[in-house]
Motif scaffolding. Structure first.
Motif, short mmCIF file in Angstrom:
data_model
loop_
_atom_site.label_atom_id
_atom_site.label_comp_id
_atom_site.label_asym_id
_atom_site.label_seq_id
_atom_site.Cartn_x
_atom_site.Cartn_y
_atom_site.Cartn_z
N SER A 182 0.82 -1.22 0.00
CA SER A 182 0.00 0.00 0.00
C SER A 182 0.85 1.26 0.00
O SER A 182 0.32 2.37 0.13
N GLY A 183 2.17 1.12 -0.13
CA GLY A 183 3.04 2.27 -0.29
C GLY A 183 3.77 2.72 0.95
O GLY A 183 4.50 3.72 0.91
N PHE A 184 3.60 2.03 2.06
CA PHE A 184 4.27 2.44 3.30
C PHE A 184 5.72 1.99 3.27
O PHE A 184 6.03 0.84 2.95
N LYS A 185 6.62 2.90 3.63
CA LYS A 185 8.05 2.70 3.41
C LYS A 185 8.83 2.43 4.69
O LYS A 185 9.99 2.04 4.63
N ASN A 186 8.20 2.63 5.85
CA ASN A 186 8.93 2.51 7.12
C ASN A 186 8.19 1.50 8.01
O ASN A 186 7.58 1.86 9.00
N ILE A 187 8.26 0.24 7.62
CA ILE A 187 7.51 -0.80 8.31
C ILE A 187 8.40 -1.47 9.36
O ILE A 187 9.52 -1.90 9.06
N ILE A 188 7.90 -1.52 10.58
CA ILE A 188 8.59 -2.18 11.68
C ILE A 188 7.89 -3.50 11.92
O ILE A 188 6.85 -3.58 12.56
N SER A 189 8.46 -4.53 11.33
CA SER A 189 7.86 -5.86 11.35
C SER A 189 8.34 -6.62 12.59
O SER A 189 9.54 -6.67 12.85
N ILE A 190 7.40 -7.19 13.35
CA ILE A 190 7.75 -7.85 14.61
C ILE A 190 7.38 -9.33 14.54
O ILE A 190 6.23 -9.68 14.26
N LYS A 191 8.36 -10.17 14.85
CA LYS A 191 8.10 -11.61 14.97
C LYS A 191 7.77 -11.97 16.41
O LYS A 191 6.88 -12.77 16.67
N ASP A 192 8.49 -11.40 17.36
CA ASP A 192 8.24 -11.65 18.78
C ASP A 192 8.20 -10.33 19.55
O ASP A 192 7.16 -9.92 20.04
N SER A 193 9.34 -9.64 19.64
CA SER A 193 9.35 -8.35 20.35
C SER A 193 10.52 -7.51 19.87
O SER A 193 11.50 -8.02 19.31
N ILE A 194 10.37 -6.20 20.07
CA ILE A 194 11.42 -5.24 19.71
C ILE A 194 11.43 -4.13 20.76
O ILE A 194 10.51 -4.00 21.57
N ILE A 195 12.48 -3.33 20.73
CA ILE A 195 12.51 -2.06 21.46
C ILE A 195 12.46 -0.95 20.42
O ILE A 195 13.29 -0.90 19.50
N TRP A 196 11.48 -0.08 20.53
CA TRP A 196 11.34 1.07 19.62
C TRP A 196 11.21 2.33 20.48
O TRP A 196 10.30 2.42 21.30
N GLU A 197 12.11 3.26 20.29
CA GLU A 197 12.07 4.54 21.02
C GLU A 197 11.91 4.32 22.54
O GLU A 197 11.10 4.98 23.20
N ASN A 198 12.69 3.37 23.06
CA ASN A 198 12.66 3.03 24.50
C ASN A 198 11.34 2.42 24.97
O ASN A 198 11.08 2.35 26.17
N ILE A 199 10.51 1.97 24.03
CA ILE A 199 9.28 1.26 24.35
C ILE A 199 9.44 -0.18 23.91
O ILE A 199 9.79 -0.45 22.76
N SER A 200 9.21 -1.12 24.83
CA SER A 200 9.21 -2.53 24.47
C SER A 200 7.86 -2.87 23.85
O SER A 200 6.81 -2.58 24.43
N ILE A 201 7.89 -3.49 22.66
CA ILE A 201 6.66 -3.86 21.96
C ILE A 201 6.72 -5.34 21.64
O ILE A 201 7.63 -5.80 20.95
N SER A 202 5.76 -6.09 22.15
CA SER A 202 5.69 -7.53 21.92
C SER A 202 4.43 -7.88 21.14
O SER A 202 3.38 -7.27 21.33
N ILE A 203 4.54 -8.88 20.29
CA ILE A 203 3.39 -9.42 19.57
C ILE A 203 2.74 -10.51 20.42
O ILE A 203 3.43 -11.32 21.03
N THR A 204 1.42 -10.53 20.46
CA THR A 204 0.69 -11.56 21.19
C THR A 204 -0.22 -12.33 20.22
O THR A 204 -0.56 -11.84 19.15
N GLU A 205 -0.62 -13.51 20.65
CA GLU A 205 -1.47 -14.36 19.83
C GLU A 205 -2.95 -14.10 20.15
O GLU A 205 -3.29 -13.60 21.22
N GLY A 206 -3.81 -14.48 19.23
CA GLY A 206 -5.25 -14.37 19.45
C GLY A 206 -6.00 -15.39 18.63
O GLY A 206 -5.43 -16.03 17.73
N GLU A 207 -7.29 -15.57 18.94
CA GLU A 207 -8.17 -16.44 18.15
C GLU A 207 -9.43 -15.66 17.80
O GLU A 207 -10.22 -15.32 18.69
N HIS A 208 -9.61 -15.40 16.52
CA HIS A 208 -10.71 -14.56 16.04
C HIS A 208 -11.93 -15.44 15.75
O HIS A 208 -12.46 -15.46 14.64
N GLY A 209 -12.37 -16.17 16.80
CA GLY A 209 -13.50 -17.06 16.64
C GLY A 209 -13.09 -18.52 16.76
O GLY A 209 -11.93 -18.84 16.99
N THR A 210 -14.07 -19.41 16.58
CA THR A 210 -13.84 -20.84 16.73
C THR A 210 -14.24 -21.57 15.45
O THR A 210 -14.98 -21.04 14.62
#
Length: 253
Positions: free
Chosen positions: A103-131
């Motif tokens: 879609s044209g976005f050039k600055n993508i911060i892709s996370i597999k598990d977790s990263i530190i960005w601007e002194n903020i820890s960002i973690s990816i979590t799992e979910g279930e969107h229904g059964t």
């Protein structure tokens, strides 16, 4: 730390001195049309943003990053793609990064598990969107945990309550948990996001956390409104730590 609900799952999170816009659905009322497999003819979103388009553009200028949990149109719509600066950092799970880049976005911060960005820890979590079959059709969804030295917030994203959410709470021990309520349900299958019963179970599992309920009264397949969910919260004695968020309001956390 502050949290402002714009509408549905669209949130402005202020944390660590940064403003992060989460799951932007920025189109006008009705711009997404009718959702498939619903029992009504309502056009989505059901309500406009709680401010004018000029105010929206002014707000977008001030944000430092965008975070996207998944690519369903009530979390990432054509208007967001149009209005957002293509150079703004877009934080997302690895699985959707390529589609966002298309879609044209050039600055993508892709996370597999977790990263530190601007002194903020960002973690990816799992979910279930229904059964079952509906859950499979809805596809993979994720959430985020944002942490600084003294603040933490878990954005569950579009998920039902299940053991995986409990495991994320155990892992991250968040001070605040944002859930998608409303019991959205299609004409077949079980709810695809949290029911009021799910919210109560989550609150009981995390007695030391504040629970914040979003995703209400904005899309046509949701079956529970704010009044109903607040009633259930009150009946279970959780009104002091479980808050049903209102569109356009800012909350200090």
């Amino acid at each position: 730390m502050k949290l402002e609900l714009w509408r549905n799952a669209t949130l402005l999170l202020q944390i660590g001195g940064k403003k992060i816009l989460i799951d932007p659905m920025l189109g006008e009322k009705g711009s997404l049309g009718k959702f498939p497999m619903t029992d009504n003819e309502l056009e989505n979103p059901l309500v406009d943003l709680p401010f004018s388009e000029e105010e929206l553009k002014d707000k977008l200028i001030t944000i430092d990053a965008v975070a996207v949990t998944h690519l369903h149109p009530d979390h990432w719509d054509a208007k967001a793609i149009e209005l957002l600066d293509k150079n703004i950092p877009v934080i997302c799970p690895e699985i959707i990064s390529e589609q966002i880049a298309q879609s044209g976005f050039k600055n993508i911060i892709s996370i597999k598990d977790s990263i530190i960005w601007e002194n903020i820890s960002i973690s990816i979590t799992e979910g279930e969107h229904g059964t079952g079959e509906i859950g499979e059709k809805m596809g993979k969804v994720n959430g985020f945990v944002f942490k600084t030295e003294d603040k933490s917030i878990y954005i569950v994203g579009d998920s039902i309550w299940y053991d995986g959410i409990a495991a994320e709470i155990d892992r991250h021990k968040p001070q605040h948990i944002v859930v998608a309520g409303g019991a959205a349900t299609f004409v077949v299958g079980d709810p695809i996001i949290m029911t009021s019963e799910d919210i109560i179970k989550l609150g009981e599992y995390a007695p030391n956390a504040t629970v914040l309920v979003t995703h209400l009264e904005a899309v046509s397949h949701c079956k529970e409104n704010r009044e109903y969910i607040q009633k259930k919260i009150n009946e279970n004695g959780m009104e002091n730590r479980c808050l049903v968020l209102q569109d356009g309001m800012e909350y200090s956390l």
